[in-house]
Motif scaffolding. Structure first.
Motif, short mmCIF file in Angstrom:
data_model
loop_
_atom_site.label_atom_id
_atom_site.label_comp_id
_atom_site.label_asym_id
_atom_site.label_seq_id
_atom_site.Cartn_x
_atom_site.Cartn_y
_atom_site.Cartn_z
N GLU A 1 38.33 59.68 -28.82
CA GLU A 1 37.85 58.77 -29.86
C GLU A 1 36.82 57.80 -29.30
O GLU A 1 37.01 57.24 -28.21
N ASP A 2 35.76 57.57 -30.04
CA ASP A 2 34.71 56.62 -29.66
C ASP A 2 34.34 56.71 -28.18
O ASP A 2 34.43 55.73 -27.44
N HIS B 1 37.35 53.84 -26.80
CA HIS B 1 36.90 52.53 -27.28
C HIS B 1 35.49 52.15 -26.83
O HIS B 1 35.24 51.03 -26.35
N TYR C 1 41.91 48.53 -23.17
CA TYR C 1 42.16 48.78 -24.58
C TYR C 1 43.51 49.51 -24.75
O TYR C 1 43.82 50.45 -24.04
N ARG D 1 48.77 59.26 -30.00
CA ARG D 1 47.65 58.78 -29.20
C ARG D 1 48.22 58.04 -27.99
O ARG D 1 49.09 57.18 -28.15
N GLU E 1 35.03 54.23 -36.66
CA GLU E 1 35.88 53.16 -37.21
C GLU E 1 35.10 51.88 -37.46
O GLU E 1 35.52 51.06 -38.27
N ASP F 1 41.89 57.15 -27.17
CA ASP F 1 40.80 56.26 -27.61
C ASP F 1 40.05 55.73 -26.40
O ASP F 1 40.63 55.07 -25.53
N ARG G 1 35.87 58.65 -38.71
CA ARG G 1 36.96 57.66 -38.71
C ARG G 1 36.75 56.47 -39.63
O ARG G 1 37.43 55.44 -39.51
MG MG Z 1 39.80 53.29 -32.05
#
Ligand code: MG
Ligand code: CS2
Length: 404
Positions: free
Chosen positions: A238-239, A214, A159, A147, A264, A212, A285
């Motif tokens: 991701e997200d 975030h 992030y 990642r 997550e 990600d 996740r």
């Molecule tokens: Mg994450």
């Protein structure tokens, strides 16, 4: 086998971890992780003051009944504090059951479905060059899935940035007040595709590339992002957007074939029901520590399998090594496994939690010790008392509070 004790420990060997230890009359003990980053003491109190006293005298083998008792019996269902506490109990009881059976946990779940668990690492740089350097380092370590996060020109931090070159990534800052960070979606949308282009250009398509977001974008921005990075063939984004409103992922899906991972921060099957049923995501996740332990996660994974959604469990260094160890057993078994996050731990953390897992050539294995295969060094842990630390918050350039 009766439960005769349940103790909660909050220790900070570099970061705060909440550990539950369940003791039985047969001398078998079980360990569970109850860490909820930045809200550690709330879970510790929920366990100590409310659940632990109600564990004493129960049959340690009655895992499902104990799970149902604390989920339904509280009247107040779900929520991260409640579910982290239930998760830790569930993990510790599975540890006990597997130790009593003399088997590594994955054998009790149904045995190994694969020879090793593919893990992805977190690689980062304040600049593109630093990110490339870090990618090369992780590639050499053997990771098959990487990642990548990178600093954005015009933003002080974002992030995934470590606090200095070569330092492990740690988002929380010590003290009683969260750090505030400025976020610009425009700068991010403009710069991030250049990061993927540089990585693919330099390293080709050999590793799975993950990223990600975030929760920072709106659905239509996430759709544009996913579409614009399709040539770099991400394993997942991701997200991309906050997921309380599960239906809003439809908008992203309509526009891009970049795979999506989320969950997550979820703590129950209900948080992902629509996302899974409508096939709005590709990877779920949820983690053992926040989504109900082995019992909760097994339910989510089996449901996800019906829709070809695979697992991709959260595994940052702010979940304790107990969670990581248990997750590897789960991953080795779960039929619809995708990938497992593994951010890694410092030597100091691993001294407090001596473990059995192995890493080889991008794959991990939980080991063959009975139970989860992890210990907790209480004497050492006592030397590292709780030290308050909080995740940052994000604001837009005009001061509006945003999603971190
Ligand atoms: Mg994450
Ligand atoms: C994250 C985490 O690992 C991840 O994917 O999104 O770094 C997350 O920010 C922390 O676990 C929060 O506690």
């Amino acid at each position: 086998m009766k439960i005769i004790g349940a103790d909660v420990f909050v220790t900070c060997p570099g970061r705060n971890f909440v550990t539950l230890k369940i003791i039985t009359d047969e001398g078998i003990i079980g360990l569970g992780d109850a860490t909820l980053n930045g809200r550690e003491l709330a879970v510790a109190s929920y366990l100590r003051d409310h659940l632990c006293p109600q564990l004493i005298g129960r049959d340690a083998h009655a895992i499902e009944d104990i799970w149902q008792f604390f989920y339904k019996g509280a009247y107040w269902r779900r929520g991260p504090v409640t579910m982290s506490a239930i998760s830790a109990i569930d993990m510790a009881l599975w540890d006990i059951k597997a130790k009593a059976a003399g088997m590594p946990l994955y054998q009790l779940l149904g045995g190994a479905s694969r020879s090793g668990v593919m893990v992805y690492c977190h690689c980062t740089g304040r600049t593109l060059d630093e990110a490339i350097e870090d990618y090369a380092k992780h590639q050499q370590m053997g990771f098959k899935a990487i990642r990548v996060q990178c600093g954005i020109p015009g933003m002080e931090t974002t992030y995934g940035m470590s606090k200095g070159k070569g330092l492990a990534y740690e988002p929380a800052t010590k003290g009683n007040w969260p750090q505030e960070q400025i976020w610009s979606t425009e700068r991010y949308l403009d710069y991030t595709p250049k990061l993927f282009a540089a990585i693919r250009d330099k390293f080709g398509f050999n590793e799975h590339l993950l990223h990600d977001m975030h929760h920072r974008l709106t659905p239509i921005e996430a759709a544009r992002f996913g579409k614009s990075v399709e040539p770099y063939r991400l394993f997942w984004m991701e997200d991309p957007t906050p997921a309380e409103n599960q239906a809003c992922f439809r908008l992203i899906r309509e526009h891009t074939v970049t795979p999506i991972a989320t969950g997550e921060v979820f703590n129950s099957i209900w948080d992902c029901k629509q996302l899974i049923e409508e096939q709005l995501i590709d990877y779920i996740r949820t983690t053992l520590t926040h989504a109900g332990g082995i019992t909760g996660m097994r339910r989510i994974a089996d449901f996800a399998a019906l829709y070809q959604v695979r697992t991709g469990s959260h595994g940052p260094s702010d979940l304790s090594p107990i969670c990581m160890a248990a997750a590897l057993h789960f991953d080795l078994w779960v039929p619809n496994f995708g990938v497992q996050e593994y951010m890694g731990y410092s030597e100091q953390m691993l001294e407090v939690f001596p473990h059995q897992w192995q890493f080889e050539d991008g794959y991990m294995h939980p080991g063959e010790a009975p139970g989860i295969g992890i210990e907790f060094n209480e004497q050492l842990a006592a030397k590292y008392p709780y030290d308050p630390a909080y995740l940052p918050v994000a604001r837009l350039e005009d001061g509006t509070l945003w999603n971190w």
